[in-house]
Design a protein around this motif. Sequence first.
Motif, PDB file in Angstrom:
ATOM      1  N   ILE A 143      52.762  42.460  52.594  1.00 44.24           N
ATOM      2  CA  ILE A 143      52.088  43.195  51.521  1.00 44.24           C
ATOM      3  C   ILE A 143      51.103  42.267  50.823  1.00 44.24           C
ATOM      4  CG2 ILE A 143      52.384  44.347  49.289  1.00 44.24           C
ATOM      5  CD1 ILE A 143      55.126  45.339  50.382  1.00 44.24           C
ATOM      6  N   LYS A 144      51.521  41.044  50.548  1.00 45.01           N
ATOM      7  CA  LYS A 144      50.623  40.074  49.908  1.00 45.01           C
ATOM      8  C   LYS A 144      49.394  39.813  50.772  1.00 45.01           C
ATOM      9  CE  LYS A 144      54.291  37.955  47.212  1.00 45.01           C
ATOM     10  NZ  LYS A 144      55.221  36.841  47.062  1.00 45.01           N
ATOM     11  N   GLU A 145      49.577  39.772  52.067  1.00 43.96           N
ATOM     12  CA  GLU A 145      48.440  39.609  52.981  1.00 43.96           C
ATOM     13  C   GLU A 145      47.511  40.817  52.901  1.00 43.96           C
ATOM     14  OE1 GLU A 145      47.537  36.913  55.119  1.00 43.96           O
ATOM     15  OE2 GLU A 145      48.933  35.984  53.716  1.00 43.96           O
ATOM     16  N   ALA A 146      48.098  42.011  52.786  1.00 44.56           N
ATOM     17  CA  ALA A 146      47.308  43.247  52.764  1.00 44.56           C
ATOM     18  C   ALA A 146      46.495  43.402  51.482  1.00 44.56           C
ATOM     19  CB  ALA A 146      48.225  44.455  52.947  1.00 44.56           C
ATOM     20  N   ILE A 147      46.965  42.808  50.377  1.00 47.75           N
ATOM     21  CA  ILE A 147      46.242  42.963  49.095  1.00 47.75           C
ATOM     22  C   ILE A 147      45.269  41.821  48.814  1.00 47.75           C
ATOM     23  CG2 ILE A 147      48.033  44.405  48.054  1.00 47.75           C
ATOM     24  CD1 ILE A 147      48.990  41.924  46.484  1.00 47.75           C
ATOM     25  N   LYS A 148      45.263  40.803  49.679  1.00 47.82           N
ATOM     26  CA  LYS A 148      44.337  39.679  49.473  1.00 47.82           C
ATOM     27  C   LYS A 148      42.905  40.192  49.369  1.00 47.82           C
ATOM     28  CE  LYS A 148      46.514  35.587  51.341  1.00 47.82           C
ATOM     29  NZ  LYS A 148      46.602  34.670  52.473  1.00 47.82           N
ATOM     30  N   GLY A 149      42.221  39.710  48.342  1.00 50.80           N
ATOM     31  CA  GLY A 149      40.817  40.076  48.162  1.00 50.80           C
ATOM     32  C   GLY A 149      40.594  41.385  47.424  1.00 50.80           C
ATOM     33  N   LEU A 150      41.650  42.139  47.158  1.00 53.33           N
ATOM     34  CA  LEU A 150      41.497  43.392  46.412  1.00 53.33           C
ATOM     35  C   LEU A 150      41.486  43.097  44.918  1.00 53.33           C
ATOM     36  CD1 LEU A 150      44.004  45.708  48.339  1.00 53.33           C
ATOM     37  CD2 LEU A 150      41.508  45.624  48.570  1.00 53.33           C
ATOM     38  N   PRO A 151      40.778  43.903  44.143  1.00 49.27           N
ATOM     39  CA  PRO A 151      40.758  43.666  42.692  1.00 49.27           C
ATOM     40  C   PRO A 151      42.086  44.057  42.045  1.00 49.27           C
ATOM     41  CG  PRO A 151      39.487  45.631  43.235  1.00 49.27           C
ATOM     42  CD  PRO A 151      39.906  45.004  44.544  1.00 49.27           C
TER      43      PRO A 151
ATOM     44  N   LYS B  50      49.773  45.992  35.697  1.00 46.16           N
ATOM     45  CA  LYS B  50      48.729  45.450  36.565  1.00 46.16           C
ATOM     46  C   LYS B  50      49.183  45.704  37.986  1.00 46.16           C
ATOM     47  CE  LYS B  50      46.929  41.948  33.447  1.00 46.16           C
ATOM     48  NZ  LYS B  50      46.684  40.516  33.226  1.00 46.16           N
ATOM     49  N   ALA B  51      48.235  46.173  38.793  1.00 51.03           N
ATOM     50  CA  ALA B  51      48.583  46.551  40.159  1.00 51.03           C
ATOM     51  C   ALA B  51      47.349  46.493  41.045  1.00 51.03           C
ATOM     52  CB  ALA B  51      49.168  47.965  40.169  1.00 51.03           C
ATOM     53  N   TYR B  52      47.618  46.470  42.329  1.00 46.83           N
ATOM     54  CA  TYR B  52      46.571  46.579  43.340  1.00 46.83           C
ATOM     55  C   TYR B  52      46.628  47.981  43.917  1.00 46.83           C
ATOM     56  CZ  TYR B  52      46.440  41.498  43.151  1.00 46.83           C
ATOM     57  OH  TYR B  52      46.312  40.206  42.722  1.00 46.83           O
ATOM     58  N   LEU B  53      45.457  48.559  44.151  1.00 50.10           N
ATOM     59  CA  LEU B  53      45.381  49.817  44.873  1.00 50.10           C
ATOM     60  C   LEU B  53      44.998  49.454  46.299  1.00 50.10           C
ATOM     61  CD1 LEU B  53      43.549  51.997  42.213  1.00 50.10           C
ATOM     62  CD2 LEU B  53      46.002  51.858  42.695  1.00 50.10           C
ATOM     63  N   CYS B  54      45.994  49.450  47.153  1.00 47.60           N
ATOM     64  CA  CYS B  54      45.823  48.951  48.522  1.00 47.60           C
ATOM     65  C   CYS B  54      45.679  50.121  49.494  1.00 47.60           C
ATOM     66  CB  CYS B  54      47.042  48.109  48.899  1.00 47.60           C
ATOM     67  SG  CYS B  54      46.899  47.352  50.519  1.00 47.60           S
ATOM     68  N   PRO B  55      44.593  50.162  50.256  1.00 50.11           N
ATOM     69  CA  PRO B  55      44.453  51.222  51.247  1.00 50.11           C
ATOM     70  C   PRO B  55      45.709  51.325  52.131  1.00 50.11           C
ATOM     71  CG  PRO B  55      42.430  49.961  51.105  1.00 50.11           C
ATOM     72  CD  PRO B  55      43.460  49.236  50.278  1.00 50.11           C
TER      73      PRO B  55
END
Length: 142
Positions: free
Chosen positions: A99-107, A121-126
């Motif tokens: 999951i951490k790999e998938a959110i890298k670079g996302l705001p 605070k959260a990431y909106l990950c495709p």
Amino acid sequence: MFKNDLVVGEALERHILKKVQRRYPKAKKIEGYFKGYDLYIPEIGVRIEVKQDKKSQHTGNYLIEVEYGGKPSALSTTEADYWVIYDGGREIWTTPYRIKEAIKGLPLREFTGKGDNKPKKAYLCPKENIKNNAEFVYEIHS
């Protein structure tokens, strides 16, 4: 709203537990409030966190929380070896590392969710980012 979400979340945890118990009968649900993980499989020492994100069917993104009310939460505090994310149509089995790999670079986004009384605070990950990094994907057909 929170109580309803809690009931739905616990029902999902029991559902995943029953699946796990087919192979590991000693698996158990951690009762009460515990941030680290939801299910434990003593036969193999594996901890599982169960998340539900049905809204992702409309947004196309999984919400990956890392802070709530100014304190680390969810992905930041997990002790789980695996996360199961259920979106109403499939279960994604993956690891916190993936999951951490998938959110890298996302705001990182900050907002107060419906029914919340504090900001998170959260990431909106495709969804495809998570699915493509998953260990297992189970499609649920009604």
